[in-house]
Design a protein around this motif. Structure first.
Motif: not given
Ligand code: LMR
Length: 333
Positions: A150-174
């Protein structure tokens, strides 16, 4: 003289039987980073129960959940050094170890469903990946499921544009790094145990994880929205220190393999239910809103993420990606 000889013989007999009586069990430390109440946490407990039963007390399994002993990266090093004997790191965590082919599992939308996943892990790809671990001093024992992310954030993520500029935590994978960049986000590698605080304090804006991890780590308390995008999968390779494993008495190793086989079936049977229940609990809490993607939105995600395949091909390996796709798509009878 005769008496003392008898006494010496008796003492010798006692000594000889002493080790058998006082024989210490073989201790296996099984460390992991998630909560006990998750598919992996329950799988580890099931393995402990079965392993101790089948070895009749010859083996004692000590399970250390919740990064109690080691965080993500450290745990694999600890296993290689023999400080712990068993782990179940997520498949994403083998890339940094130099076995980059494992990152094939992180490719967005590579797995249509769990049946496809099973064909891969139980097929040639699954076997060949375990083989690659051997040169790292690691033996692969089983593939355990968690679930789709599941992708989570404090704003709704419906379209790829919604991710712009967000800092997203990931596991250490390229691959996960490339995935977030393809969506216009800024990937940030963080250890699992640090995610809650990072979300709470705004060090990162969002994250991706399974429902069972989001629920047990309380991420839903510090994220307003979750998108049920199923864009990727989290599962585990249960591994052991190879030298330790190969050095076990053959009968004990056989009993442990049987326990592992059954614990694997158990974990893979409960994983979906665990994640469904965690999702329900989060919905009931009223603290987070879940979003379903429309077919058009999903198509837009897929399109935005497609370049990740080409970009990651040189790293993950064209052959393994193709084999994976072939096995995942294979028809079973
Ligand atoms: C994560 O780091 O997000 C997860 O892979 C943790 C885990 O082991 O499920």
């Amino acid at each position: 003289m005769r008496l003392s000889l008898l006494a010496a013989l008796a003492a010798g007999a006692l000594l000889a039987s002493a080790p058998a009586q006082a024989q210490q069990p073989i201790v296996i430390k099984f460390s992991h980073v998630v909560a006990p109440d998750t598919p992996k946490g329950k799988g580890a407990e099931k393995f402990k129960e079965l392993a101790e039963k089948y070895t009749n007390g010859k083996v004692k399994i000590e399970v250390y959940p919740n990064s109690q002993l080691y965080k993500d990266k450290e745990e694999v090093e600890a296993l290689q050094l023999g400080a712990v004997q068993m782990l179940a790191p997520s498949l994403a965590k083998f890339g940094p170890l130099g076995v980059k082919e494992f990152e094939v599992f992180d490719l967005p939308y590579i797995l249509p469903d769990k049946a496809a996943l099973r064909r891969v892990t139980e097929g040639e790809v699954g076997k060949s990946l375990f083989k690659k671990l051997e040169s790292k001093g690691i033996v692969g024992l089983g593939y355990w499921d968690n679930g789709f992310k599941i992708m989570s954030a404090n704003k709704p993520l419906r379209m790829p544009e919604d991710f712009r500029g967000l800092k997203m935590r990931i596991q250490s994978s390229k691959v996960l790094e490339a995935q977030m960049r393809a969506l216009g986000a800024i990937p940030q590698v963080l250890a699992f145990s640090e995610v809650y605080q990072a979300l709470q304090t705004g060090v990162v804006d969002g994250s991706e994880n399974t429902a069972s991890n989001m629920y047990t780590q309380k991420h839903y308390e510090v994220q307003k929205y979750g998108t049920l995008s199923d864009h990727g999968y989290i599962g585990y390779a249960v591994i052991a220190n190879k030298k330790f494993w190969d050095g076990l008495p053959a009968d004990v190793r056989g009993q442990l393999e049987k326990a592992m086989h059954e614990a694997t079936d158990y974990t893979n049977q409960i994983s979906q239910k665990e994640n469904d229940e965690a999702l329900d609990e989060m919905k009931k809490s009223g603290r987070i809103t879940f979003i379903e993607l429309t077919p058009e939105q999903k198509a837009a995600w897929k399109q935005a993420l497609e370049p990740v395949y080409k970009e990651m091909e040189p790293r993950v390996g064209k052959a393994i990606i193709e084999e994976f796709r072939r096995e995942a798509g294979a028809v079973t009878h």
